[in-house]
Design a protein around this motif. Structure first.
Motif: not given
Length: 88
Positions: A20-23, A26-34, A68-76
């Protein structure tokens, strides 16, 4: 173009939560520029190993994603669920 493939084994009991965390990441990352692609897979012969495959337009885009904050949240959240070595 930058391609990143990573995998990480998680504790069997934590696999649904980790997935669930990885998904969510992924949803947030797909919105990242690039971000051209961000895919999540379970390893067929060992479903407690979660794999990600990412495709980015540039190293700058990937570095922005990593900051990004979504990577920080995941890594936490993920370290306590890991069971083995992360590869990338």
């Amino acid at each position: 173009m930058i391609i990143v493939k990573g995998s990480f084994p998680v504790k069997e009991n934590d696999q649904p939560r980790a997935l669930d965390l990885v998904q969510a990441l992924a949803r947030a990352a797909r919105k990242d520029r690039g971000c051209l692609a961000y895919e999540v897979y379970l390893q067929a012969d060992e479903p407690r190993v979660i794999m990600v495959w990412q495709q980015w337009t540039s190293l700058d885009a990937l570095e922005t994603h990593f900051a990004s904050s979504h990577v920080d949240s995941f890594l936490d959240a993920i370290p306590d669920m890991l069971h083995g070595d992360v590869t990338s």
